[in-house]
Enzyme design. Structure first.
Site: not given
Ligand code: HIF
Length: 289
Positions: A46, A50, A190
């Site tokens: 992540r 980002h 998830w």
């Protein structure tokens, strides 16, 4: 402006770095039983995304070069909540390898995260330079808003220069990690193996029944009947939008196709806006065992 402590990466300093050693040292930082599901891999992925996904093809601003994600105000943008944890975990390696740039360190950490959790080989090049200041932080509207749907997701990723197939291939990275109510406000993983890089994002998305989570937090979906797994409103776009769905179905049925397409798109994401020296080597690191 002081040149001392933050010294470090100039245009050519990456040439002094043994990136195989950096790869190994990042890999050694992944495992920690007391952190989340036991690995920093997902949050490194992540961070890498980002740091890179702020790129705008029109103005040629943003992207991983210069690593403005470490500066305020960008570090404090809502979308970046929690990424200080990942940067702090990597900081000792910036001390150990002062010639690596933050942009190279953060993007390489994403590559290590993908590969060491069982994902495909992601081609990666060094050569990003710490040549930006906080004045070059990107505005607070470059990263996607998880509360929105297909139109928004397209607008954000088209701005980076990606097409629908690449967007659909990238989103499979949401097999990794989880949402934290203390970071994004959303909650849960998830799927059942958040520290393994798989095509389960697509299989879960298409096979489960997704219902609104009953809670006081932001609107999100959970699977029926267990409620153990989650989808963001933006994730559901890959089920409801017919073009995204066609790709999601292909990746659910064919993990090799997903791995190949993800590796290409993720490598490209990490390179947006970076001008590499012509002789920068392309690494294909081998996963450690
Ligand atoms: Fe994420 N993403 N992402 N994402 N993301 C979160 C977590 C992770 C979006 C929103 C969120 C991509 C696209 C999108 C990872 C990797 C990638 C969270 C939860 C949100 C809200 C943060 C938290 O609370 O800790 C949206 C709206 C996206 C556009 C569809 C990329 C494709 C999937 C580009 C990508 O690579 C990873 C990994 C995590 C898990 C982080 C963790 O700490 O476990």
């Amino acid at each position: 402006f002081s040149s001392g402590a933050s010294a470090a990466s100039t245009e050519d300093s990456w040439r002094k770095v043994n990136f195989h050693n950096v790869y190994k040292d990042i890999a050694a930082l992944l495992e920690d039983e007391s952190y989340d599901d036991g690995s920093y891999g997902p949050v490194f992925v992540r961070l890498a995304w980002h740091a890179s996904g702020t790129y705008d093809v029109g103005s040629k601003t943003g992207g991983s070069n210069g690593a403005t994600i470490r500066f305020s105000p960008e570090a404090d943008h809502g979308a970046n909540a929690g990424l200080g944890v990942a940067r702090a975990r990597l900081e000792p390696l910036k001390k150990k390898y002062p010639h690596i740039s933050y942009g190279d360190l953060y993007t390489l950490a994403g590559v290590v995260g993908v590969q060491e959790l069982g994902g495909p080989t992601v081609r990666w090049r060094p050569g990003r330079v710490d040549n930006k200041t906080k004045e070059q932080c990107t505005p607070d509207d470059r990263l996607p808003d998880a509360a929105q749907g297909a139109d928004h997701v397209r607008a954000i990723f088209y701005r980076m220069g990606f097409d629908d197939q690449e967007i659909a291939a990238l989103v499979g990275a949401h097999a990794l990690g989880r949402c934290h109510s203390t970071r994004s406000g959303y909650e849960g993983p998830w799927n059942a193996s958040p520290t393994a890089f798989t095509n389960f994002f697509y299989t879960e998305l298409l096979q489960n029944t997704w219902v609104p989570k009953k809670w006081s937090g932001p609107f999100q979906f959970v699977d029926k009947p267990t409620g153990e797994f989650m989808m963001l409103p933006a994730d559901l776009a890959f089920r409801t939008d017919p073009v995204f769905r066609r790709h999601a179905e292909r990746y659910a049925a064919d993990q090799d196709a997903f791995f190949a397409d993800f590796a290409k798109a993720f490598s490209r994401l990490l390179e947006l806006g970076v001008s590499f020296p012509a002789d920068a080597p392309v690494y294909e690191f081998k996963a450690l065992d």
